[in-house]
Design a protein around this motif. Structure first.
Motif, PDB file in Angstrom:
ATOM      1  N   PHE A 242     -31.136  55.801 -45.047  1.00  0.00           N
ATOM      2  CA  PHE A 242     -30.107  54.879 -45.524  1.00  0.00           C
ATOM      3  C   PHE A 242     -29.566  55.303 -46.886  1.00  0.00           C
ATOM      4  O   PHE A 242     -28.395  55.080 -47.194  1.00  0.00           O
ATOM      5  CB  PHE A 242     -30.658  53.450 -45.596  1.00  0.00           C
ATOM      6  CG  PHE A 242     -30.780  52.797 -44.243  1.00  0.00           C
ATOM      7  CD1 PHE A 242     -29.661  52.632 -43.451  1.00  0.00           C
ATOM      8  CD2 PHE A 242     -32.001  52.357 -43.765  1.00  0.00           C
ATOM      9  CE1 PHE A 242     -29.753  52.034 -42.200  1.00  0.00           C
ATOM     10  CE2 PHE A 242     -32.104  51.765 -42.515  1.00  0.00           C
ATOM     11  CZ  PHE A 242     -30.984  51.600 -41.728  1.00  0.00           C
TER      12      PHE A 242
ATOM     13  N   LEU B  52     -26.693  57.728 -46.547  1.00  0.00           N
ATOM     14  CA  LEU B  52     -25.427  57.105 -46.151  1.00  0.00           C
ATOM     15  C   LEU B  52     -24.888  56.135 -47.204  1.00  0.00           C
ATOM     16  O   LEU B  52     -23.822  55.570 -47.030  1.00  0.00           O
ATOM     17  CB  LEU B  52     -25.625  56.333 -44.844  1.00  0.00           C
ATOM     18  CG  LEU B  52     -25.547  57.133 -43.564  1.00  0.00           C
ATOM     19  CD1 LEU B  52     -25.903  56.250 -42.386  1.00  0.00           C
ATOM     20  CD2 LEU B  52     -24.145  57.687 -43.366  1.00  0.00           C
TER      21      LEU B  52
ATOM     22  N   LEU C  65     -26.231  53.251 -47.875  1.00  0.00           N
ATOM     23  CA  LEU C  65     -26.323  51.916 -47.275  1.00  0.00           C
ATOM     24  C   LEU C  65     -27.519  51.127 -47.801  1.00  0.00           C
ATOM     25  O   LEU C  65     -28.014  50.225 -47.143  1.00  0.00           O
ATOM     26  CB  LEU C  65     -26.418  52.024 -45.755  1.00  0.00           C
ATOM     27  CG  LEU C  65     -25.122  52.379 -45.034  1.00  0.00           C
ATOM     28  CD1 LEU C  65     -25.345  52.508 -43.549  1.00  0.00           C
ATOM     29  CD2 LEU C  65     -24.051  51.339 -45.305  1.00  0.00           C
TER      30      LEU C  65
ATOM     31  N   GLU D 130     -28.968  48.304 -49.882  1.00  0.00           N
ATOM     32  CA  GLU D 130     -28.358  47.097 -50.421  1.00  0.00           C
ATOM     33  C   GLU D 130     -29.177  46.541 -51.572  1.00  0.00           C
ATOM     34  O   GLU D 130     -30.394  46.673 -51.587  1.00  0.00           O
ATOM     35  CB  GLU D 130     -28.239  46.056 -49.315  1.00  0.00           C
ATOM     36  CG  GLU D 130     -27.004  46.301 -48.454  1.00  0.00           C
ATOM     37  CD  GLU D 130     -27.124  45.675 -47.094  1.00  0.00           C
ATOM     38  OE1 GLU D 130     -27.401  44.473 -47.053  1.00  0.00           O
ATOM     39  OE2 GLU D 130     -26.960  46.391 -46.091  1.00  0.00           O
TER      40      GLU D 130
ATOM     41  N   ARG E 237     -17.284  55.677 -47.771  1.00  0.00           N
ATOM     42  CA  ARG E 237     -16.926  55.075 -46.483  1.00  0.00           C
ATOM     43  C   ARG E 237     -16.244  56.100 -45.582  1.00  0.00           C
ATOM     44  O   ARG E 237     -16.469  56.156 -44.381  1.00  0.00           O
ATOM     45  CB  ARG E 237     -15.992  53.886 -46.704  1.00  0.00           C
ATOM     46  CG  ARG E 237     -15.574  53.230 -45.389  1.00  0.00           C
ATOM     47  CD  ARG E 237     -14.455  52.238 -45.539  1.00  0.00           C
ATOM     48  NE  ARG E 237     -13.153  52.840 -45.735  1.00  0.00           N
ATOM     49  CZ  ARG E 237     -12.450  53.463 -44.792  1.00  0.00           C
ATOM     50  NH1 ARG E 237     -12.943  53.586 -43.587  1.00  0.00           N
ATOM     51  NH2 ARG E 237     -11.266  53.978 -45.043  1.00  0.00           N
TER      52      ARG E 237
ATOM     53  N   ARG F 257     -18.847  58.208 -43.985  1.00  0.00           N
ATOM     54  CA  ARG F 257     -19.718  57.510 -43.037  1.00  0.00           C
ATOM     55  C   ARG F 257     -19.063  57.409 -41.673  1.00  0.00           C
ATOM     56  O   ARG F 257     -17.943  56.933 -41.557  1.00  0.00           O
ATOM     57  CB  ARG F 257     -19.987  56.082 -43.530  1.00  0.00           C
ATOM     58  CG  ARG F 257     -21.093  55.974 -44.517  1.00  0.00           C
ATOM     59  CD  ARG F 257     -21.666  54.569 -44.533  1.00  0.00           C
ATOM     60  NE  ARG F 257     -20.754  53.606 -45.100  1.00  0.00           N
ATOM     61  CZ  ARG F 257     -20.764  53.225 -46.367  1.00  0.00           C
ATOM     62  NH1 ARG F 257     -21.644  53.729 -47.202  1.00  0.00           N
ATOM     63  NH2 ARG F 257     -19.918  52.339 -46.802  1.00  0.00           N
ATOM     64  N   GLY F 258     -19.768  57.830 -40.655  1.00  0.00           N
ATOM     65  CA  GLY F 258     -19.219  57.755 -39.315  1.00  0.00           C
ATOM     66  C   GLY F 258     -18.328  58.940 -39.002  1.00  0.00           C
ATOM     67  O   GLY F 258     -18.179  59.329 -37.858  1.00  0.00           O
TER      68      GLY F 258
ATOM     69  N   MET G 166     -25.051  57.726 -38.023  1.00  0.00           N
ATOM     70  CA  MET G 166     -26.431  57.275 -37.938  1.00  0.00           C
ATOM     71  C   MET G 166     -26.661  56.540 -36.618  1.00  0.00           C
ATOM     72  O   MET G 166     -25.790  55.849 -36.107  1.00  0.00           O
ATOM     73  CB  MET G 166     -26.736  56.347 -39.116  1.00  0.00           C
ATOM     74  CG  MET G 166     -28.193  55.989 -39.231  1.00  0.00           C
ATOM     75  SD  MET G 166     -28.672  55.627 -40.925  1.00  0.00           S
ATOM     76  CE  MET G 166     -30.394  55.231 -40.702  1.00  0.00           C
TER      77      MET G 166
ATOM     78  N   GLU H 293     -12.640  50.675 -32.958  1.00  0.00           N
ATOM     79  CA  GLU H 293     -12.558  50.437 -34.406  1.00  0.00           C
ATOM     80  C   GLU H 293     -13.217  51.570 -35.182  1.00  0.00           C
ATOM     81  O   GLU H 293     -12.791  51.903 -36.284  1.00  0.00           O
ATOM     82  CB  GLU H 293     -13.189  49.091 -34.776  1.00  0.00           C
ATOM     83  CG  GLU H 293     -14.698  49.047 -34.582  1.00  0.00           C
ATOM     84  CD  GLU H 293     -15.317  47.729 -35.029  1.00  0.00           C
ATOM     85  OE1 GLU H 293     -14.587  46.829 -35.461  1.00  0.00           O
ATOM     86  OE2 GLU H 293     -16.554  47.626 -34.938  1.00  0.00           O
ATOM     87  N   ALA H 294     -14.239  52.183 -34.576  1.00  0.00           N
ATOM     88  CA  ALA H 294     -14.901  53.298 -35.249  1.00  0.00           C
ATOM     89  C   ALA H 294     -13.975  54.510 -35.314  1.00  0.00           C
ATOM     90  O   ALA H 294     -13.978  55.257 -36.304  1.00  0.00           O
ATOM     91  CB  ALA H 294     -16.199  53.660 -34.527  1.00  0.00           C
TER      92      ALA H 294
ATOM     93  N   ALA I 272     -11.145  53.668 -37.878  1.00  0.00           N
ATOM     94  CA  ALA I 272     -11.585  53.593 -39.276  1.00  0.00           C
ATOM     95  C   ALA I 272     -11.306  54.907 -39.995  1.00  0.00           C
ATOM     96  O   ALA I 272     -11.201  54.950 -41.221  1.00  0.00           O
ATOM     97  CB  ALA I 272     -13.072  53.261 -39.339  1.00  0.00           C
ATOM     98  N   HIS I 273     -11.183  55.996 -39.241  1.00  0.00           N
ATOM     99  CA  HIS I 273     -11.020  57.297 -39.884  1.00  0.00           C
ATOM    100  C   HIS I 273      -9.755  58.044 -39.477  1.00  0.00           C
ATOM    101  O   HIS I 273      -9.252  58.852 -40.229  1.00  0.00           O
ATOM    102  CB  HIS I 273     -12.233  58.176 -39.574  1.00  0.00           C
ATOM    103  CG  HIS I 273     -13.515  57.578 -40.034  1.00  0.00           C
ATOM    104  ND1 HIS I 273     -13.850  57.479 -41.363  1.00  0.00           N
ATOM    105  CD2 HIS I 273     -14.541  57.014 -39.360  1.00  0.00           C
ATOM    106  CE1 HIS I 273     -15.035  56.891 -41.477  1.00  0.00           C
ATOM    107  NE2 HIS I 273     -15.472  56.591 -40.280  1.00  0.00           N
TER     108      HIS I 273
ATOM    109  N   ILE J  77     -21.042  56.326 -30.106  1.00  0.00           N
ATOM    110  CA  ILE J  77     -20.310  55.922 -31.309  1.00  0.00           C
ATOM    111  C   ILE J  77     -20.558  56.926 -32.434  1.00  0.00           C
ATOM    112  O   ILE J  77     -19.643  57.328 -33.150  1.00  0.00           O
ATOM    113  CB  ILE J  77     -20.723  54.492 -31.737  1.00  0.00           C
ATOM    114  CG1 ILE J  77     -20.179  53.482 -30.723  1.00  0.00           C
ATOM    115  CG2 ILE J  77     -20.211  54.175 -33.139  1.00  0.00           C
ATOM    116  CD1 ILE J  77     -20.595  52.056 -30.966  1.00  0.00           C
TER     117      ILE J  77
END
Lengths: 323, 323
Positions: free
Chosen positions: B52, B55, B57, B59, B85, B88-89, B94, B115-116, B119-120, B167
């Motif tokens: 994490f 990435l 991520l 928190e 961001r 990521r992806g 991940m 949406e994935a 997003a890019h 994904i």
């Protein structure tokens, strides 16, 4: 879906029948309307005549069967006081109450969801604490007091808004509404806010709790790992998830707003059904009370149905009519 | 060849003061294009937190407190969130542990995949959908066109994990971090997923970090292994070297505890004691409280020694004592 609707309809009829029995007996037990309607100095003969004309001289089961027979034809009896069909009395005033309740719930949602989101996303921050303190006030201060304060501040001191009555109404798409004129809207603002405050506090809390519960879940983290913007993560992934409990509660709250807006309607002299109910109870106007309660029960049944349908749209795991 | 990812002395911490947890405490490793690195350790060893951290991520109250994460030469530590961001992806993807939790239950597979993509990449929904469909087919999901319309609850655990892998593959990332992706699955499904991921990683030349507590799984998959204990890498090297000649008593302990390495009927040999609480880790070598070889000197922190096959131990096991 069809199976679900049919089954729900049958259940509704049962509920309505049960309510009718309970309400009829309950109202019968409150007192004898003849006492209120007939002048104290009336003779026994006059008295008997009035009772006979209203059907009050017959035994309870007979009265109930007569009521039921008429009800099936859409006749819920005539008001003793107004000598009008009670259902038309109620329907006449229902739009005013519906309008007030819908505007109130709209205020609660439009303000409550964003405030709840903000509070939930930044827990224990100053913003969060401020919003939550506000919502505690909304929850705990008595509704009538809030109403009086609103009148005091905005009508008496500032003189911005009228404090009582429904303003002029007009027709938009054939519906009688206060939104037709600015004066009408001005009359609507204070009572709507008064009615909305408690629900607003509720929506804020529900939303905040939902956000706090949803944010740590894996699918939120995965949504971030996909590279989604924080905006999309919150407004799509989190919001759609918390809409499910929110819709359930709000659906029932709309019902309670319509049925129990009595306090607000009294403070602001809003000519809705809440006020009619109180007056009718005071005068033992049985047909109006019975009709009112049946209308309210029908309303709850309808809302419940709407919530179930919405639920199945929001949550794909629930499909109506399948066990 | 320059490595895809270099993690250099990474430190990730939670809390502060007496409650300070050094979840990742000076971890360094690197991974080349097309390489598979197995990150092994017990629960709480910091292996997932390492993933994490890469990435971005982690928190609050967690934070990356030190070190560098060089991805294709760019340090990810302290990178602006928008820049992170975009990676990521797109460049780093991940896969999570529990496929039942990683997909949002109220959104369709189509929405979650499209949406994935969006997003890019600035493509139309239709194009994104086609890409999603093709990728679903790629990971072995039958009739992907129809499955796109489905919701997560309509898939089995193994199929959901395939969706999650699809994904992750949407953008053909350079690095995939797989956090125990087979732990929650049946053994038969496990091996299918293992096979699938290895095939795809080789096909697309992706680097893969496979986080697992299961030495058996990693042994069959990874080119290199890094064994983590209490927030540190205690032994690392090529898989064959580490497993044939484990130098660290902890690695040896893990191998002995594998049921596959014990003769039938023979008792398993678990490592005595429990992983130390991250709040109260022993000073020096964190494993010394459970280690059969521990002596006085283990109270001092051992340094990482050796070349390609390195370990962090004062009393490395002599070569040729493999189980």
């Amino acid at each position: 879906m069809t199976v679900f609707v049919i089954r729900r309809l049958m259940q509704s009829i049962l509920v309505l029948a049960a309510t009718a029995v309970i309400v009829f007996i309950g109202v019968y037990a409150i007192g004898d309307p003849a006492e209120m309607l007939i002048a104290p100095d009336a003779t026994a003969a006059e008295r008997a005549q009035v009772e006979a004309s209203l059907g009050l001289d017959k035994p309870l089961p007979v009265q109930f069967l007569a009521f039921l027979g008429n009800a099936l034809h859409g006749d819920l009896g005539r008001s003793f006081v107004f000598n009008q069909p009670s259902i038309s009395l109620i329907l006449e005033r229902l739009p005013a109450t519906l309008e007030l309740a819908l505007v109130a719930i709209l205020i609660a949602l439009v303000l409550g969801i964003p405030l709840g989101l903000i509070a939930g996303l930044k827990p224990r921050s100053v913003t969060d604490e401020t919003i939550m303190t506000g919502s505690i006030l909304g929850f705990s201060l008595p509704n009538f007091w809030q109403g009086m304060m609103l009148v005091m501040i905005f009508s008496v001191w500032l003189g911005w808004l009228p404090s009582s009555g429904r303003g002029p109404t007009g027709h938009i798409f054939g519906i009688e509404t206060s939104f037709a004129s600015w004066e009408g809207i001005r009359h609507l603002i204070l009572p709507a806010i008064n009615l909305a405050l408690f629900k607003l506090a509720l929506v804020i809390r529900l939303t905040r709790t939902g956000v706090r519960e949803t944010m740590p879940l894996d699918f939120v983290k995965f949504a971030r790992a996909k590279g989604l913007t924080e905006r999309r993560v919150v407004l799509v992934h989190v919001l759609k998830t918390i809409m499910i409990p929110l819709v359930t509660v709000i659906g029932m709250e709309i019902g309670s707003l319509i049925a129990f807006g009595v306090v607000t309607e009294t403070i602001f002299a809003w000519p809705g059904i809440g006020k009619l109910l109180i007056d009718s109870i005071m005068r033992l106007d049985r047909p109006v009370v019975v009709a009112y309660l049946l209308v309210v029960v029908s309303l709850f049944i309808l809302l419940n149905f709407a919530v179930d349908v919405l639920y199945s749209i929001l949550d794909p795991r629930i499909r109506l009519g399948r066990n | 060849m320059t490595p895809v990812l270099v993690v250099d002395n990474l430190e990730t911490r939670f809390g502060s003061g007496a409650g300070l947890v050094r979840a990742v405490d000076g971890v360094s490793f690197s991974i080349d294009r097309g390489e598979i690195l197995g990150l092994v350790g017990e629960s709480g060893s910091g292996k997932s937190i390492t993933g994490f951290s890469i990435l971005g991520l982690i928190e609050p109250p967690g934070r990356v407190a030190g070190g560098r994460i060089l991805f294709q030469g760019e340090d990810l530590v302290g990178l602006p969130s928008e820049r992170l961001r975009r990676l990521r992806g797109k460049k780093i993807a991940m896969i999570f542990q529990d496929p039942m939790m990683t997909l949002n239950p109220v959104l369709s597979i189509e929405t979650q995949m499209v949406e994935a993509v969006l997003a890019h990449d600035a493509v139309s929904w239709k194009e994104a959908r086609e890409r999603a469909r093709d990728t679903l087919g790629l990971v072995g999901i039958p009739s992907p066109e129809e499955r796109l319309k489905a919701y997560p609850h309509q898939f089995s655990g193994g199929m959901r994990q395939r969706v999650a892998i699809a994904i992750a593959l949407l953008h053909r990332p350079d690095l995939i971090i797989a956090d125990e992706p087979t732990t929650a699955l049946d053994v038969t499904i496990q091996s299918q997923i293992l096979f699938e991921v290895r095939r795809l990683a080789t096909e697309f030349g992706m680097a893969l970090i496979w986080i697992s507590h299961d030495l058996g799984v990693v042994a069959s998959l990874a080119d290199r292994i890094a064994v983590m204990y209490a927030g540190r890498i205690v032994e690392t090297g090529f898989t064959d070297d580490v497993l044939d000649r484990p130098a660290h008593p902890y690695t040896r302990g893990l191998m002995d505890a594998l049921p596959a390495n014990a003769a039938r009927g023979e008792k398993l040999r678990p490592i005595p004691g429990l992983s130390p609480s991250p709040l109260a880790r022993p000073g020096g070598c964190a494993f010394r409280t459970r280690c059969f070889a521990a002596t006085e000197i283990c109270q001092q922190e051992p340094v990482l020694q050796g070349g390609d096959h390195s370990f962090r131990c004062h009393h490395p096991l002599p070569a040729g004592v493999a189980a």
